[in-house]
Write an enzyme that holds these catalytic residues in place. Structure first.
Site, PDB file in Angstrom:
ATOM      1  N   ASP A 249     -11.006  -4.886   0.884  1.00  0.00           N
ATOM      2  CA  ASP A 249     -10.189  -5.167  -0.302  1.00  0.00           C
ATOM      3  C   ASP A 249     -10.689  -4.432  -1.544  1.00  0.00           C
ATOM      4  OD1 ASP A 249      -8.667  -6.933   1.254  1.00  0.00           O
ATOM      5  OD2 ASP A 249     -10.037  -8.582   0.830  1.00  0.00           O
TER       6      ASP A 249
ATOM      7  N   GLN B  73     -10.687  -2.626   6.399  1.00  0.00           N
ATOM      8  CA  GLN B  73     -11.878  -3.439   6.150  1.00  0.00           C
ATOM      9  C   GLN B  73     -12.893  -2.621   5.321  1.00  0.00           C
ATOM     10  OE1 GLN B  73     -10.721  -3.514   9.817  1.00  0.00           O
ATOM     11  NE2 GLN B  73      -9.308  -4.836   8.746  1.00  0.00           N
TER      12      GLN B  73
ATOM     13  N   GLY C 112      -4.973  -5.754   4.788  1.00  0.00           N
ATOM     14  CA  GLY C 112      -3.883  -5.953   3.837  1.00  0.00           C
ATOM     15  C   GLY C 112      -4.083  -4.949   2.721  1.00  0.00           C
ATOM     16  N   HIS C 113      -3.271  -3.904   2.713  1.00  0.00           N
ATOM     17  CA  HIS C 113      -3.440  -2.819   1.740  1.00  0.00           C
ATOM     18  C   HIS C 113      -2.255  -2.835   0.770  1.00  0.00           C
ATOM     19  CE1 HIS C 113      -6.176  -0.478   4.779  1.00  0.00           C
ATOM     20  NE2 HIS C 113      -6.637  -1.662   4.460  1.00  0.00           N
TER      21      HIS C 113
ATOM     22  N   LYS D  25      -8.377   0.315  -1.110  1.00  0.00           N
ATOM     23  CA  LYS D  25      -8.157   1.503  -0.265  1.00  0.00           C
ATOM     24  C   LYS D  25      -6.688   1.924  -0.259  1.00  0.00           C
ATOM     25  CE  LYS D  25      -9.888  -0.805   3.146  1.00  0.00           C
ATOM     26  NZ  LYS D  25     -10.375  -1.984   2.410  1.00  0.00           N
TER      27      LYS D  25
HETATM   28  P1  GDP Z   1      -7.476  -2.791   0.194  1.00  0.00           P
HETATM   29  O1  GDP Z   1      -7.460  -3.771   1.319  1.00  0.00           O
HETATM   30  O2  GDP Z   1      -8.787  -2.094   0.071  1.00  0.00           O
HETATM   31  O3  GDP Z   1      -6.332  -1.826   0.233  1.00  0.00           O
HETATM   32  O4  GDP Z   1      -7.313  -3.661  -1.142  1.00  0.00           O
HETATM   33  P2  GDP Z   1      -6.251  -4.840  -1.381  1.00  0.00           P
HETATM   34  O5  GDP Z   1      -4.905  -4.242  -1.542  1.00  0.00           O
HETATM   35  O6  GDP Z   1      -6.423  -5.901  -0.372  1.00  0.00           O
HETATM   36  O7  GDP Z   1      -6.791  -5.458  -2.722  1.00  0.00           O
HETATM   37  C1  GDP Z   1      -6.901  -4.702  -3.899  1.00  0.00           C
HETATM   38  C2  GDP Z   1      -6.050  -5.366  -4.987  1.00  0.00           C
HETATM   39  O8  GDP Z   1      -6.412  -4.815  -6.239  1.00  0.00           O
HETATM   40  C3  GDP Z   1      -4.563  -5.068  -4.837  1.00  0.00           C
HETATM   41  O9  GDP Z   1      -3.821  -6.153  -5.338  1.00  0.00           O
HETATM   42  C4  GDP Z   1      -4.354  -3.827  -5.716  1.00  0.00           C
HETATM   43  O10 GDP Z   1      -3.047  -3.701  -6.222  1.00  0.00           O
HETATM   44  C5  GDP Z   1      -5.313  -4.137  -6.849  1.00  0.00           C
HETATM   45  N1  GDP Z   1      -5.896  -2.980  -7.518  1.00  0.00           N
HETATM   46  C6  GDP Z   1      -6.302  -1.787  -6.986  1.00  0.00           C
HETATM   47  N2  GDP Z   1      -6.894  -1.031  -7.941  1.00  0.00           N
HETATM   48  C7  GDP Z   1      -6.897  -1.776  -9.073  1.00  0.00           C
HETATM   49  C8  GDP Z   1      -7.408  -1.569 -10.394  1.00  0.00           C
HETATM   50  O11 GDP Z   1      -8.009  -0.559 -10.717  1.00  0.00           O
HETATM   51  N3  GDP Z   1      -7.224  -2.588 -11.285  1.00  0.00           N
HETATM   52  C9  GDP Z   1      -6.587  -3.748 -10.986  1.00  0.00           C
HETATM   53  N4  GDP Z   1      -6.455  -4.680 -11.914  1.00  0.00           N
HETATM   54  N5  GDP Z   1      -6.093  -3.963  -9.751  1.00  0.00           N
HETATM   55  C10 GDP Z   1      -6.264  -2.995  -8.806  1.00  0.00           C
HETATM   56  P1  IMO Z   2      -8.736  -4.788   4.291  1.00  0.00           P
HETATM   57  O1  IMO Z   2      -8.382  -3.595   5.142  1.00  0.00           O
HETATM   58  C1  IMO Z   2     -11.354  -8.246   3.721  1.00  0.00           C
HETATM   59  C2  IMO Z   2     -12.774 -10.254   7.363  1.00  0.00           C
HETATM   60  C3  IMO Z   2     -12.279 -11.655   7.643  1.00  0.00           C
HETATM   61  C4  IMO Z   2     -13.488 -12.232   8.359  1.00  0.00           C
HETATM   62  C5  IMO Z   2     -13.989 -11.045   9.174  1.00  0.00           C
HETATM   63  C6  IMO Z   2     -13.530 -11.048  10.634  1.00  0.00           C
HETATM   64  O2  IMO Z   2      -7.594  -5.390   3.581  1.00  0.00           O
HETATM   65  O3  IMO Z   2      -9.901  -4.461   3.399  1.00  0.00           O
HETATM   66  P2  IMO Z   2     -11.177 -10.528  11.758  1.00  0.00           P
HETATM   67  O4  IMO Z   2      -9.837 -11.173  11.589  1.00  0.00           O
HETATM   68  O5  IMO Z   2     -11.184  -9.078  11.436  1.00  0.00           O
HETATM   69  O6  IMO Z   2     -11.793 -10.806  13.097  1.00  0.00           O
HETATM   70  O7  IMO Z   2     -12.127 -11.282  10.689  1.00  0.00           O
HETATM   71  O8  IMO Z   2     -13.495  -9.875   8.528  1.00  0.00           O
HETATM   72  N1  IMO Z   2     -11.700  -9.239   7.153  1.00  0.00           N
HETATM   73  C7  IMO Z   2     -11.398  -8.705   5.966  1.00  0.00           C
HETATM   74  N2  IMO Z   2     -11.871  -8.984   4.727  1.00  0.00           N
HETATM   75  N3  IMO Z   2     -10.441  -7.259   3.889  1.00  0.00           N
HETATM   76  C8  IMO Z   2      -9.987  -6.961   5.128  1.00  0.00           C
HETATM   77  O9  IMO Z   2      -9.191  -5.892   5.373  1.00  0.00           O
HETATM   78  C9  IMO Z   2     -10.424  -7.723   6.220  1.00  0.00           C
HETATM   79  N4  IMO Z   2     -10.169  -7.710   7.554  1.00  0.00           N
HETATM   80  C10 IMO Z   2     -10.961  -8.636   8.103  1.00  0.00           C
HETATM   81  O10 IMO Z   2     -11.990 -12.336   6.455  1.00  0.00           O
HETATM   82  O11 IMO Z   2     -14.495 -12.547   7.434  1.00  0.00           O
HETATM   83 MG    MG Z   3      -7.052  -5.783   1.652  1.00  0.00          MG
END
Ligand code: GDP
Ligand code: IMO
Ligand code: MG
Length: 432
Positions: A13, A225, A40-41, A16
């Site tokens: 999270d 991840q 979840g991207h 990416k």
């Molecule tokens: P990922 O799994 O690495 O793709 O990250 P996620 O999408 O799960 O979580 C990142 C969250 O931060 C999302 O809601 C993005 O829209 C948000 N985000 C990404 N870059 C920034 C930033 O520079 N500032 C803020 N406020 N939000 C950001």
């Molecule tokens: P993105 O790509 C954050 C965590 C779960 C749990 C552990 C194992 O959005 O960064 P799993 O279901 O993979 O067997 O769970 O890994 N986890 C993540 N945490 N971002 C993710 O993906 C994750 N995918 C799995 O919360 O601790």
């Molecule tokens: Mg994510």
């Protein structure tokens, strides 16, 4: 020979999705190489927010082809749903622009059930998985009786294999865990209907990716991840079941190492984690509430896949250094710097104390039991009050924010080339 790799430098999270969206503008293939719909991207384009779990984030750009590599585990039902969601949002999903590796392992509804039941059965020791069937599907892969996408090409034989798999899981659920059994025929019907729909998307990926590289087209590998969730290098056993680091790209796409041009480590300006496991800089109380947000903003720290509140803490440079050690980042992409505005002081973890010894690099491989014994040693940097959302140049940033970035660069020895200051596509600063 351009292969760019985007990898999460923390516990996932990091942002990416938004980084891949940016780099996809100049890429031809955008490929996921690990994990499944546990990811979840999020990509924010103007008013639109796309939440992607399986399809590479680069698909939003019309110039790209999305690839689901063999290192992934693929839930056919999620893919059908996600494709429909994207089509409804105006994104074209066709066999011409989405390729599924014939060697990708499949997740079934039986894997999902097993995942939840097995994790709950661990009681206090549970991992806190996303419940998406990731672990059980990878177990089947390495135990060599997993289902692979290529098998869908012969639907009749595939149906027999899925039925046998359901029977096996049914046995485990009922006899071992004393849970209700599977409604096999209903599950099978739904699963086979998704399989039939996705059949035209299945390809042998390796040669296609290699040929793109030979033609000089840019291939972008999208990690899911983060490094600390890697099954080998992460905070074991509180990890996911795949290779999340840059090294996973080669086996996960069927490529050699020569084409690598860059390894972009995506890091948040602080630390977050979903699920269980040690987290040395974790915060509670007011500071935690500040970093997590109330949930009112779409970017507040609540899981994209499960909606769980994320655990939050100060930036941990010991773990970031470890992430650099196992990935060899060529650059860092720093996200969410804007979230730190309003703090008077910002503690940053620069070392650990463990057993009377101070260390500024990890002297063990991830191991959760050892990490749980570490106490953070902080240096405190001055904060800043100004909101950063409108900054587009380095010189727009307050000098304290510049100093925060320079502190990270000096400690890790990797340049922070891009900084994002908001979720929207344009909210970022590129440094030369
Ligand atoms: P990922 O799994 O690495 O793709 O990250 P996620 O999408 O799960 O979580 C990142 C969250 O931060 C999302 O809601 C993005 O829209 C948000 N985000 C990404 N870059 C920034 C930033 O520079 N500032 C803020 N406020 N939000 C950001
Ligand atoms: P993105 O790509 C954050 C965590 C779960 C749990 C552990 C194992 O959005 O960064 P799993 O279901 O993979 O067997 O769970 O890994 N986890 C993540 N945490 N971002 C993710 O993906 C994750 N995918 C799995 O919360 O601790
Ligand atoms: Mg994510």
């Amino acid at each position: 020979m351009p292969l760019d790799i985007v990898v999460g430098a923390q516990w996932g999270d990091e942002g990416k999705g938004r980084v891949v969206d940016l780099l996809s503008e100049s890429s031809t293939l955008v490929a996921r190489y690990n994990g499944g719909d546990n990811a979840g991207h999020t990509v924010t384009v103007g008013e639109k927010i796309y939440k992607l779990h399986l399809i590479p984030s680069g698909i939003i750009h019309t110039n790209t082809i999305g690839v689901l590599g063999s290192g992934m585990v693929l839930n056919l039902e999620t893919l059908v749903e996600e494709s429909a969601m994207l089509r409804a949002a105006g994104v074209s999903i066709t066999p011409e622009r989405l390729w599924i590796s014939d060697a990708v392992q499949l997740i079934t509804p039986a894997h999902r059930l097993l995942d939840s039941v097995q994790d709950s059965a661990l009681g206090a020791a549970k991992i806190g998985t996303t419940g998406r069937g990731i672990g059980p599907a990878y177990v089947d892969k390495v135990s060599r009786h997993g289902l692979r996408a290529g098998e869908i090409l012969d639907l009749e034989a595939f149906a027999a294999r899925v039925r046998a798999h359901f029977a096996e899981v049914d046995h485990i659920l009922t006899d071992w865990y004393h849970q209700p059994g599977l409604d096999t025929e209903t599950l099978l019907k739904e699963y086979l209907s998704c399989a039939a729909e996705l059949r035209p998307y299945i390809r042998r990926i390796g040669p296609l990716v290699q040929s793109a590289i030979q033609k000089g087209q840019t291939v972008l590998a999208e990690g899911a991840q983060g490094t600390l969730l890697d099954v080998e290098q992460g905070t074991y056993p509180f990890v996911t079941s795949s290779c999340t680091t840059a090294t996973g790209v080669f086996s996960g796409l069927g490529l050699g190492v020569q084409p690598v041009r860059s390894v972009v480590g995506v890091m948040k300006a602080f630390q977050t984690r979903v699920g269980a496991g040690p987290f040395p800089t974790e915060l509670q109380g007011e500071s935690a509430a500040f970093l997590r947000g109330s949930g009112a903003n779409p970017w507040d720290e609540y899981g994209t896949t499960t909606g769980r509140p994320r655990r939050v803490g100060w930036l941990d440079l010991v773990l970031l250094k470890y992430a650099h050690e196992v990935n060899a980042f060529s650059e860092l992409f720093l996200t969410k710097l804007d979230v730190l505005s309003g703090l008077n002081e910002i503690p940053v973890c620069v070392a650990y104390q463990r057993g009377g010894k101070k260390m500024d690099t990890l002297d063990f491989s991830g191991d959760a039991r050892l990490l749980a014994q570490c106490t953070p040693v902080y240096e405190t940097l001055p904060g800043w009050q100004a909101k950063l959302g409108a900054c587009r140049n380095w010189t727009d940033l307050p000098k304290e924010a510049q100093a925060y970035i320079q502190f990270i660069e000096a400690k890790i020895g990797v340049p922070v080339r891009t900084i994002s200051v908001g979720p929207e596509r344009s909210a970022m600063i590129r440094r030369s």
